[in-house]
Design a protein around this motif. Structure first.
Motif, short mmCIF file in Angstrom:
data_model
loop_
_atom_site.label_atom_id
_atom_site.label_comp_id
_atom_site.label_asym_id
_atom_site.label_seq_id
_atom_site.Cartn_x
_atom_site.Cartn_y
_atom_site.Cartn_z
N THR A 166 0.85 -1.23 -0.01
CA THR A 166 -0.22 0.10 0.08
C THR A 166 0.84 1.12 -0.11
O THR A 166 1.85 1.37 0.41
CB THR A 166 -0.94 0.08 1.13
N SER A 167 0.34 2.27 -0.61
CA SER A 167 1.40 3.54 -0.70
C SER A 167 0.60 4.56 -0.37
O SER A 167 -0.74 5.00 -0.44
CB SER A 167 1.64 3.58 -2.20
N GLU A 168 1.34 5.60 0.11
CA GLU A 168 0.78 7.02 0.62
C GLU A 168 1.67 8.09 -0.05
O GLU A 168 2.70 7.93 -0.02
CB GLU A 168 0.85 6.98 2.26
N THR A 169 1.18 9.03 -0.61
CA THR A 169 1.81 10.20 -1.20
C THR A 169 1.51 11.53 -0.55
O THR A 169 0.48 11.66 -0.16
CB THR A 169 1.35 10.26 -2.67
N TYR A 170 2.59 12.12 -0.09
CA TYR A 170 2.45 13.45 0.51
C TYR A 170 3.45 14.30 0.07
O TYR A 170 4.64 13.93 -0.64
CB TYR A 170 2.51 13.30 2.01
N ASN A 171 3.36 15.64 0.35
CA ASN A 171 4.53 16.60 -0.18
C ASN A 171 5.40 16.82 1.33
O ASN A 171 4.60 17.19 2.32
CB ASN A 171 3.75 17.85 -0.59
N LYS A 172 6.47 16.87 0.98
CA LYS A 172 7.59 17.27 2.09
C LYS A 172 8.57 18.16 1.51
O LYS A 172 9.19 17.74 0.39
CB LYS A 172 8.21 16.16 2.68
N ASP A 173 8.61 19.58 1.87
CA ASP A 173 9.43 20.48 1.46
C ASP A 173 9.37 20.67 0.19
O ASP A 173 10.27 20.87 -0.56
CB ASP A 173 10.80 20.08 1.89
N GLY A 174 7.95 20.77 -0.30
CA GLY A 174 7.79 21.05 -1.78
C GLY A 174 8.02 19.84 -2.64
O GLY A 174 7.85 20.23 -3.97
N LYS A 175 8.35 18.66 -2.40
CA LYS A 175 8.71 17.55 -3.23
C LYS A 175 7.68 16.60 -2.76
O LYS A 175 7.13 16.24 -1.54
CB LYS A 175 10.13 17.12 -3.06
N ARG A 176 7.12 15.73 -3.99
CA ARG A 176 6.36 14.67 -3.54
C ARG A 176 6.90 13.44 -3.00
O ARG A 176 7.89 13.20 -3.66
CB ARG A 176 5.48 14.23 -5.09
N VAL A 177 6.62 12.88 -1.89
CA VAL A 177 7.16 11.61 -1.37
C VAL A 177 6.15 10.61 -1.52
O VAL A 177 4.84 10.71 -0.95
CB VAL A 177 7.55 11.98 -0.02
N GLU A 178 6.58 9.19 -1.66
CA GLU A 178 5.60 8.18 -1.70
C GLU A 178 6.22 7.13 -0.86
O GLU A 178 7.54 6.94 -0.91
CB GLU A 178 5.61 7.45 -3.04
N GLN A 179 5.65 6.83 0.23
CA GLN A 179 5.99 5.80 1.16
C GLN A 179 5.01 4.48 0.97
O GLN A 179 3.73 4.52 1.07
CB GLN A 179 5.78 6.54 2.65
N THR A 180 5.95 3.24 0.97
CA THR A 180 5.20 2.25 0.77
C THR A 180 5.24 1.22 2.09
O THR A 180 6.43 1.21 2.51
CB THR A 180 5.83 1.54 -0.35
N GLU A 181 4.31 0.61 2.63
CA GLU A 181 4.02 -0.08 3.45
C GLU A 181 3.98 -1.53 2.95
O GLU A 181 3.06 -1.59 1.77
CB GLU A 181 3.23 0.15 4.50
N TRP A 182 4.32 -2.60 3.43
CA TRP A 182 3.89 -4.00 2.96
C TRP A 182 3.16 -4.73 4.16
O TRP A 182 3.49 -4.67 5.15
CB TRP A 182 5.40 -4.77 2.67
N HIS A 183 2.14 -5.40 3.87
CA HIS A 183 1.41 -6.22 4.66
C HIS A 183 1.37 -7.66 4.20
O HIS A 183 1.30 -7.91 3.10
CB HIS A 183 0.07 -5.82 4.63
N ASN A 184 1.15 -8.70 5.15
CA ASN A 184 1.42 -9.90 5.02
C ASN A 184 -0.23 -10.36 4.88
O ASN A 184 -0.77 -10.29 5.80
CB ASN A 184 1.97 -10.95 6.08
N ILE A 185 -0.53 -10.77 3.76
CA ILE A 185 -2.16 -11.27 3.58
C ILE A 185 -2.42 -12.89 3.89
O ILE A 185 -1.38 -13.56 3.05
CB ILE A 185 -2.52 -10.87 2.49
N VAL A 186 -3.36 -13.32 4.50
CA VAL A 186 -3.18 -14.87 4.67
C VAL A 186 -4.93 -14.97 4.31
O VAL A 186 -5.75 -14.34 4.77
CB VAL A 186 -3.13 -15.23 5.83
N LEU A 187 -5.04 -15.96 3.47
CA LEU A 187 -6.45 -16.40 2.98
C LEU A 187 -6.72 -17.80 3.35
O LEU A 187 -5.77 -18.49 3.30
CB LEU A 187 -7.04 -16.03 1.45
N TRP A 188 -8.03 -18.21 3.68
CA TRP A 188 -8.06 -19.80 4.08
C TRP A 188 -9.25 -20.32 3.33
O TRP A 188 -10.27 -19.70 2.66
CB TRP A 188 -8.62 -20.00 5.63
N ARG A 189 -9.22 -21.54 3.08
CA ARG A 189 -10.23 -22.46 2.62
C ARG A 189 -10.66 -21.94 1.19
O ARG A 189 -9.71 -21.79 0.10
CB ARG A 189 -11.39 -22.62 3.40
N GLY A 190 -12.17 -21.75 0.98
CA GLY A 190 -12.41 -21.42 -0.21
C GLY A 190 -12.14 -19.94 -0.81
O GLY A 190 -11.74 -19.94 -2.07
N LEU A 191 -11.90 -19.09 -0.07
CA LEU A 191 -11.08 -17.94 -0.29
C LEU A 191 -9.85 -18.07 -0.92
O LEU A 191 -9.32 -17.32 -1.90
CB LEU A 191 -11.22 -17.07 1.04
#
Length: 141
Positions: free
Chosen positions: A35-60
């Motif tokens: 997932t990514s978040e974009t924001y401005n810092k000191d007039g520059k566009r900054v993108e910060q990415t976070e990683w998440h562990n996803i688990v799905l069970w059975r039919g899903l």
């Protein structure tokens, strides 16, 4: 969704789902989601990415293994779960995962159809969405 440990994420798969079949025929799939978040810092566009562990069970998990691939954009609803394990050096480690209750593939219809031959296919221009919930209704919680 109710409860304080519920989460909603929209992001891209970091790799194809890893599918395992456990004792008793239970299927589990897992993958990293960016997932990514974009924001401005000191007039520059900054993108910060976070990683998440996803688990799905059975039919899903079965549905995810059929339709999800690296790079796909998905909406996921689930619960936060933290579990512990010992590594090879017997050091206790903790990992927080999102146990998905349902997901929606975002994008064009062709983005959520199973891979097919590229011959005689017409690209779709309209955006569509597909809701996927646990068809068996027997999530582990």
């Amino acid at each position: 969704m109710s409860g304080i440990n519920k989460v909603i994420l929209v992001g891209h798969l970091g790799k194809d789902p890893e599918v395992r079949h456990l004792d008793g025929g239970v299927t589990v799939a897992s993958f990293p989601l960016a997932t990514s978040e974009t924001y401005n810092k000191d007039g520059k566009r900054v993108e910060q990415t976070e990683w998440h562990n996803i688990v799905l069970w059975r039919g899903l998990a079965e549905v995810a293994s059929k339709y999800l691939q690296k790079g796909k954009l998905v909406y996921i609803e689930g619960k936060l779960r933290t579990r512990s394990f010992e590594d090879r050096e017997k050091v206790k480690k903790y990992v927080t995962e999102v146990v998905a209750e349902n997901f929606t593939i975002l994008g064009r219809k062709s983005d959520f159809e199973p891979p097919v031959s590229t011959e005689n296919t017409t690209p779709k221009s309209e955006s569509e969405y597909t809701d996927v919930t646990d068809p068996s209704g027997d999530l582990p919680f």
